[in-house]
Design a protein around this motif. Structure first.
Motif, PDB file in Angstrom:
ATOM      1  N   VAL A 219       5.069   7.264  23.286  1.00  0.00           N
ATOM      2  CA  VAL A 219       5.612   5.776  23.197  1.00  0.00           C
ATOM      3  C   VAL A 219       6.549   5.869  21.891  1.00  0.00           C
ATOM      4  O   VAL A 219       6.297   6.472  20.766  1.00  0.00           O
ATOM      5  N   ARG A 220       7.469   5.095  22.051  1.00  0.00           N
ATOM      6  CA  ARG A 220       8.635   5.077  20.926  1.00  0.00           C
ATOM      7  C   ARG A 220       8.775   3.570  20.739  1.00  0.00           C
ATOM      8  O   ARG A 220       9.199   2.708  21.745  1.00  0.00           O
ATOM      9  N   PHE A 221       8.326   2.989  19.586  1.00  0.00           N
ATOM     10  CA  PHE A 221       8.656   1.607  19.157  1.00  0.00           C
ATOM     11  C   PHE A 221      10.042   1.396  18.787  1.00  0.00           C
ATOM     12  O   PHE A 221      10.577   2.135  18.116  1.00  0.00           O
ATOM     13  N   VAL A 222      10.689   0.459  19.279  1.00  0.00           N
ATOM     14  CA  VAL A 222      12.038  -0.043  19.233  1.00  0.00           C
ATOM     15  C   VAL A 222      11.976  -1.379  18.610  1.00  0.00           C
ATOM     16  O   VAL A 222      11.691  -2.295  18.967  1.00  0.00           O
ATOM     17  N   ALA A 223      12.613  -1.482  17.440  1.00  0.00           N
ATOM     18  CA  ALA A 223      12.688  -2.827  16.576  1.00  0.00           C
ATOM     19  C   ALA A 223      13.958  -3.721  17.345  1.00  0.00           C
ATOM     20  O   ALA A 223      14.846  -3.197  17.590  1.00  0.00           O
ATOM     21  N   ILE A 224      13.522  -4.806  17.745  1.00  0.00           N
ATOM     22  CA  ILE A 224      14.363  -5.882  18.165  1.00  0.00           C
ATOM     23  C   ILE A 224      14.181  -7.245  17.228  1.00  0.00           C
ATOM     24  O   ILE A 224      13.408  -7.390  16.601  1.00  0.00           O
ATOM     25  N   ASP A 225      15.210  -8.031  17.638  1.00  0.00           N
ATOM     26  CA  ASP A 225      15.340  -9.318  16.630  1.00  0.00           C
ATOM     27  C   ASP A 225      14.728 -10.458  17.489  1.00  0.00           C
ATOM     28  O   ASP A 225      14.180 -10.065  18.879  1.00  0.00           O
ATOM     29  N   ARG A 226      14.625 -11.533  16.919  1.00  0.00           N
ATOM     30  CA  ARG A 226      13.588 -12.673  17.771  1.00  0.00           C
ATOM     31  C   ARG A 226      14.366 -13.104  18.900  1.00  0.00           C
ATOM     32  O   ARG A 226      13.569 -13.275  19.974  1.00  0.00           O
ATOM     33  N   ASP A 227      15.780 -13.313  19.059  1.00  0.00           N
ATOM     34  CA  ASP A 227      16.427 -13.462  20.102  1.00  0.00           C
ATOM     35  C   ASP A 227      16.058 -12.700  21.446  1.00  0.00           C
ATOM     36  O   ASP A 227      15.881 -12.979  22.561  1.00  0.00           O
ATOM     37  N   ALA A 228      16.165 -11.294  21.239  1.00  0.00           N
ATOM     38  CA  ALA A 228      16.094 -10.393  22.094  1.00  0.00           C
ATOM     39  C   ALA A 228      14.472 -10.480  22.499  1.00  0.00           C
ATOM     40  O   ALA A 228      14.121 -10.076  24.084  1.00  0.00           O
ATOM     41  N   PHE A 229      13.332 -10.768  21.595  1.00  0.00           N
ATOM     42  CA  PHE A 229      12.121 -10.907  21.973  1.00  0.00           C
ATOM     43  C   PHE A 229      11.988 -12.108  22.938  1.00  0.00           C
ATOM     44  O   PHE A 229      11.168 -12.235  23.890  1.00  0.00           O
TER      45      PHE A 229
ATOM     46  N   ILE B 247       8.812  -0.699   8.668  1.00  0.00           N
ATOM     47  CA  ILE B 247       9.462  -0.823  10.183  1.00  0.00           C
ATOM     48  C   ILE B 247      10.184   0.264  10.623  1.00  0.00           C
ATOM     49  O   ILE B 247       9.739   0.932  11.720  1.00  0.00           O
ATOM     50  N   GLU B 248      11.150   0.935   9.624  1.00  0.00           N
ATOM     51  CA  GLU B 248      11.685   2.059  10.027  1.00  0.00           C
ATOM     52  C   GLU B 248      10.946   3.122  10.212  1.00  0.00           C
ATOM     53  O   GLU B 248      10.912   3.887  11.073  1.00  0.00           O
ATOM     54  N   ARG B 249       9.758   3.588   9.266  1.00  0.00           N
ATOM     55  CA  ARG B 249       8.884   4.412   9.568  1.00  0.00           C
ATOM     56  C   ARG B 249       8.069   4.453  10.852  1.00  0.00           C
ATOM     57  O   ARG B 249       7.839   5.524  11.439  1.00  0.00           O
ATOM     58  N   HIS B 250       7.885   3.106  11.291  1.00  0.00           N
ATOM     59  CA  HIS B 250       6.930   2.903  12.495  1.00  0.00           C
ATOM     60  C   HIS B 250       7.660   3.308  13.460  1.00  0.00           C
ATOM     61  O   HIS B 250       7.034   3.621  14.545  1.00  0.00           O
TER      62      HIS B 250
ATOM     63  N   LEU C 195       0.829  -1.131   0.067  1.00  0.00           N
ATOM     64  CA  LEU C 195       0.244   0.020  -0.123  1.00  0.00           C
ATOM     65  C   LEU C 195       1.130   1.473  -0.119  1.00  0.00           C
ATOM     66  O   LEU C 195       0.363   2.363  -0.754  1.00  0.00           O
ATOM     67  N   SER C 196       2.067   1.291   0.615  1.00  0.00           N
ATOM     68  CA  SER C 196       2.714   2.314   0.762  1.00  0.00           C
ATOM     69  C   SER C 196       3.804   2.637  -0.415  1.00  0.00           C
ATOM     70  O   SER C 196       4.297   3.628  -0.443  1.00  0.00           O
ATOM     71  N   GLY C 197       4.134   1.481  -1.105  1.00  0.00           N
ATOM     72  CA  GLY C 197       5.006   1.481  -2.111  1.00  0.00           C
ATOM     73  C   GLY C 197       6.445   1.214  -1.370  1.00  0.00           C
ATOM     74  O   GLY C 197       7.477   1.620  -1.925  1.00  0.00           O
ATOM     75  N   LEU C 198       6.674   1.020  -0.028  1.00  0.00           N
ATOM     76  CA  LEU C 198       7.703   0.795   0.619  1.00  0.00           C
ATOM     77  C   LEU C 198       8.312  -0.517   0.623  1.00  0.00           C
ATOM     78  O   LEU C 198       7.381  -1.356   0.535  1.00  0.00           O
ATOM     79  N   SER C 199       9.600  -0.852   1.202  1.00  0.00           N
ATOM     80  CA  SER C 199       9.896  -2.121   1.655  1.00  0.00           C
ATOM     81  C   SER C 199       9.662  -2.523   2.781  1.00  0.00           C
ATOM     82  O   SER C 199       9.146  -1.553   3.754  1.00  0.00           O
TER      83      SER C 199
END
Length: 235
Positions: free
Chosen positions: A211-221, A120-123, A111-115
């Motif tokens: 609120v600030r969302f921070v991307a983490i990987d599977r192991d950290a999750f 994720i980066e925009r969020h 929908l956004s035309g983004l990858s």
């Protein structure tokens, strides 16, 4: 800001301050809430903020509707916006963004035309204001997401959305605190508990928080206690 007072129920008034959702509304709503709590004192039963309104429940045994209206006008006369950052808290919420738990990532990318990576980066790029709580306990309506991430709700809501799921609907974003039905576009999942009956106030977030969302990987999750069970495919 232009005040309109509407009767919502017995001893309940809706104070409509704005017509459109905007982050710039929040400082005014915070300031209005402070003034109203001071002026109503013990005659105030509850004050519920939303995007553009405040719902005021006053003690009808102590106040007439006319007196309640008079106090509202007195409280909001000469109102100036509050410093929103001086009120509430900034929360960082770690999120595992992955198609297995965020099945709508490809849809948002299309929908956004983004990858997917850019979605994720925009969020994660900004702080979101908590406008209101509702739907289920601890569900915080936040915004506003970047314009390119705007996406309509699903035409058919899912019957079961796992707790911790992070989603987008229009220009709002939220985290599902509990397992529930839902039609928001899901991006990922957090291990952060937004609703806890053992916590004072129950909800982690309150209106005026950010609120600030921070991307983490599977192991950290996983280390945070996150549930990696993939989303079930509904028939």
């Amino acid at each position: 800001m232009k005040l309109r007072i509407e009767i919502a129920a017995l001893d309940v008034l809706t104070l409509r301050l704005f017509d459109h959702i905007d982050e710039a509304n929040m400082p005014w709503l915070i300031a209005a809430g402070q003034r109203l709590r001071t002026l109503f004192g013990t005659d105030l039963i509850d004050l519920v903020p939303s995007y553009t309104t405040l719902m005021l429940h006053y003690d009808g045994q102590q106040l007439s509707e006319a007196e309640a209206r008079r106090r509202v006008h007195a409280a909001l006369d000469g109102l100036q916006p509050a410093n929103a950052e001086a009120h509430g808290q900034l929360h960082q919420i770690p999120v595992w963004y992955d198609i297995s738990v965020g099945p709508d990532l490809p849809r948002l990318a299309q929908l956004s035309g983004l990858s997917i990576r850019q979605v994720i980066e925009r969020h994660c790029v900004r702080d979101y204001s908590v406008f209101a709580l509702g739907f289920v306990p601890g569900f915080a309506y936040m915004g506003l997401v970047e314009p390119e991430l705007t996406a309509p709700r699903l035409s058919t809501p899912r019957k079961k959305v796992p707790a911790g799921s992070v989603g987008i609907a229009e220009r709002q974003t939220a985290v599902y605190p509990l397992v529930s039905p839902g039609g928001w576009n899901l991006l990922g999942r957090t291990a952060t508990r937004l609703f806890d009956p053992q916590r004072e106030g129950y909800s982690l977030l309150t209106p005026s928080d950010r609120v600030r969302f921070v991307a983490i990987d599977r192991d950290a999750f996983v280390d945070l206690g996150g549930d990696i069970t993939p989303m079930a495919v509904e028939q």
